[in-house]
Design a protein around this motif. Sequence first.
Motif, PDB file in Angstrom:
ATOM      1  N   ALA A 181       0.844  -1.200   0.000  1.00 28.40           N
ATOM      2  CA  ALA A 181       0.000   0.000   0.000  1.00 28.40           C
ATOM      3  C   ALA A 181       0.876   1.244   0.000  1.00 28.40           C
ATOM      4  O   ALA A 181       2.000   1.231   0.514  1.00 28.40           O
ATOM      5  N   LYS A 182       0.343   2.291  -0.595  1.00 28.99           N
ATOM      6  CA  LYS A 182       0.976   3.600  -0.529  1.00 28.99           C
ATOM      7  C   LYS A 182       0.069   4.517   0.282  1.00 28.99           C
ATOM      8  O   LYS A 182      -1.149   4.522   0.091  1.00 28.99           O
ATOM      9  N   LEU A 183       0.655   5.267   1.179  1.00 34.94           N
ATOM     10  CA  LEU A 183      -0.115   6.233   1.940  1.00 34.94           C
ATOM     11  C   LEU A 183       0.703   7.487   2.166  1.00 34.94           C
ATOM     12  O   LEU A 183       1.934   7.469   2.136  1.00 34.94           O
ATOM     13  N   VAL A 184      -0.016   8.571   2.368  1.00 38.17           N
ATOM     14  CA  VAL A 184       0.613   9.843   2.697  1.00 38.17           C
ATOM     15  C   VAL A 184       0.480  10.029   4.196  1.00 38.17           C
ATOM     16  O   VAL A 184      -0.619  10.000   4.748  1.00 38.17           O
ATOM     17  N   THR A 185       1.599  10.176   4.861  1.00 40.10           N
ATOM     18  CA  THR A 185       1.623  10.261   6.322  1.00 40.10           C
ATOM     19  C   THR A 185       1.061  11.592   6.790  1.00 40.10           C
ATOM     20  O   THR A 185       0.917  12.530   6.000  1.00 40.10           O
ATOM     21  N   PRO A 186       0.764  11.725   8.075  1.00 40.96           N
ATOM     22  CA  PRO A 186       0.259  12.996   8.593  1.00 40.96           C
ATOM     23  C   PRO A 186       1.204  14.173   8.395  1.00 40.96           C
ATOM     24  O   PRO A 186       0.782  15.321   8.489  1.00 40.96           O
ATOM     25  N   SER A 187       2.476  13.912   8.108  1.00 39.94           N
ATOM     26  CA  SER A 187       3.427  15.005   7.840  1.00 39.94           C
ATOM     27  C   SER A 187       3.529  15.326   6.358  1.00 39.94           C
ATOM     28  O   SER A 187       4.352  16.158   5.955  1.00 39.94           O
ATOM     29  N   GLY A 188       2.711  14.648   5.521  1.00 40.25           N
ATOM     30  CA  GLY A 188       2.703  14.956   4.098  1.00 40.25           C
ATOM     31  C   GLY A 188       3.707  14.179   3.283  1.00 40.25           C
ATOM     32  O   GLY A 188       3.926  14.499   2.104  1.00 40.25           O
ATOM     33  N   TYR A 208      -7.969   2.375  10.431  1.00 34.27           N
ATOM     34  CA  TYR A 208      -8.992   3.395  10.649  1.00 34.27           C
ATOM     35  C   TYR A 208      -8.498   4.798  10.271  1.00 34.27           C
ATOM     36  O   TYR A 208      -8.928   5.786  10.862  1.00 34.27           O
ATOM     37  N   GLY A 209      -7.607   4.883   9.299  1.00 36.16           N
ATOM     38  CA  GLY A 209      -7.149   6.175   8.822  1.00 36.16           C
ATOM     39  C   GLY A 209      -6.296   6.947   9.803  1.00 36.16           C
ATOM     40  O   GLY A 209      -6.119   8.151   9.657  1.00 36.16           O
ATOM     41  N   LEU A 210      -5.720   6.276  10.778  1.00 31.89           N
ATOM     42  CA  LEU A 210      -4.949   6.967  11.819  1.00 31.89           C
ATOM     43  C   LEU A 210      -3.457   7.051  11.498  1.00 31.89           C
ATOM     44  O   LEU A 210      -2.743   7.834  12.131  1.00 31.89           O
ATOM     45  N   LEU A 211      -2.994   6.263  10.546  1.00 34.96           N
ATOM     46  CA  LEU A 211      -1.567   6.258  10.220  1.00 34.96           C
ATOM     47  C   LEU A 211      -1.256   7.107   8.998  1.00 34.96           C
ATOM     48  O   LEU A 211      -0.092   7.327   8.676  1.00 34.96           O
ATOM     49  N   GLY A 212      -2.257   7.570   8.316  1.00 40.99           N
ATOM     50  CA  GLY A 212      -2.086   8.360   7.110  1.00 40.99           C
ATOM     51  C   GLY A 212      -3.228   8.091   6.151  1.00 40.99           C
ATOM     52  O   GLY A 212      -4.144   7.315   6.449  1.00 40.99           O
ATOM     53  N   VAL A 213      -3.162   8.702   4.980  1.00 40.07           N
ATOM     54  CA  VAL A 213      -4.213   8.554   3.973  1.00 40.07           C
ATOM     55  C   VAL A 213      -3.764   7.524   2.949  1.00 40.07           C
ATOM     56  O   VAL A 213      -2.796   7.740   2.221  1.00 40.07           O
ATOM     57  N   ILE A 214      -4.459   6.388   2.903  1.00 40.76           N
ATOM     58  CA  ILE A 214      -4.156   5.371   1.900  1.00 40.76           C
ATOM     59  C   ILE A 214      -4.546   5.916   0.530  1.00 40.76           C
ATOM     60  O   ILE A 214      -5.670   6.381   0.333  1.00 40.76           O
ATOM     61  N   VAL A 215      -3.610   5.870  -0.420  1.00 38.01           N
ATOM     62  CA  VAL A 215      -3.883   6.395  -1.753  1.00 38.01           C
ATOM     63  C   VAL A 215      -3.866   5.309  -2.824  1.00 38.01           C
ATOM     64  O   VAL A 215      -4.424   5.488  -3.912  1.00 38.01           O
TER      65      VAL A 215
END
Length: 452
Positions: free
Chosen positions: A144-151, A171-178
């Motif tokens: 999976a690729k995700l954007v972390t809370p720091s961008g 539950y979307g707490l580690l970043g936004v799965i893209v």
Amino acid sequence: MTAARLRNTGRFVRPVKGGSTEYTINSLRELMRLLDPAARTPTPIRPAGAGSACTGCNTTPSGSILSLDALDNILNIDTFNHTVTAQAGVRVYRLVEALAEHGLELVGAHELTGRTLGGAIAAPSMGPGIGQRSACLASRVLSAKLVTPSGKLMKVSAGQKDLLGAVRSSYGLLGVIVEATLRVQPIANFTVSHRKLAIDDFCSVVDTLSNNDVGFKFYLLPYRDRVYLDLRRYSESAGHGYKTPWKIKDWGESTVLPSLFKSFNRLLPLHSVRYQVIDTVSEATQGIVNGRFVTSGNNTLAGSAGRNFSRTRNLLYTTWCFPAADFSVVARAYRQFCRESYANSRYRCDMPAVGYYVHGDRSAFLSPSFDEPMIALQTSSTQMNGWEDFVIDLADFAEHWAGVPLFSQTRSVRADYARQVYGARLEFFRRVRRQLDPEDRFLTPFMAQYFQ
């Protein structure tokens, strides 16, 4: 003095956002720029899927809500290695239909296919599967690729077992799965048979069913002492499945019955008359639609049928998972709980409770069936008045019988109980979350009570 339990009806719709701002994300670069702390995007920030949660899981009364609906491309279907790669905003039913064109299907259970792929990975996507393929859909995520809370863009692969186990059902707490790559399989047909049983008779066979390579879904009517059981078995001789029976079944369960029962609740003021009619209609629907129309299928047909969200708009619901090994006792206790609750409060659910077997799944740290196979039991109703008190009483019942909650689908979960159930796995997840989001940019008040 015991702490007061907050009461909320928890409609199965997207909650009112209040003072939050919703952003529609059109590109990966745009998302990374928005999450860069220098952008000063209002916090807390929550990625929103299709809005199927019945809790405050994917919303926030203030801050920012991110919609990834525009990131809905299916990037690659690999028919040789049996994988699919897609963006997080694609609806699961679209993915199901695209795979079917190549003779492939998703592995695992995935009801409510109107959800986004990202949402189905970030929160447990469960349904009636067969054997080991009845685990959550997220168990088949290879990377999976995700954007972390720091961008920052982060890729998680199978070689990072612990991190991937945290991203699944995060539950979307580690970043936004893209984006995600999932294992798929050639379409496998199964037969469907149906049984009408008394609850005690169902309890006498449910343990045997749980220990066999068979999938099952059931509709429990506690006030009629009845269970309608659907059994699924893989078979090369299952024959060709047809989409129309599955669409009729879904339409009846998700649209016709809730609308009809809402009308009965308005037009029939006498409880005894109203519920007599409602239960008679429920039994007739199970006997005619399921018993006669649906006799064979596969994940593609069953998944495509559940694409609409009529059920999510029309119903209030809550789901608990109970150990499969104990469910024969739990089902009897649930029947007694419903009858006593109605006798004391004059409130009862008008829809049948829906249950299905969930195979043991250790692929995600927050998997509800991490420790053992479970049976999910979804209780739903069209009646709002009295629902919130009923849900709190049901939560007390579930705690007594070792129920496992889902943070997106279970109402009135006490934080202390969630910590008890998930134990060390929840603490490990918290540590990962704090590393990726040290400033709590993605932590809403609702999520903080469990994940702070």
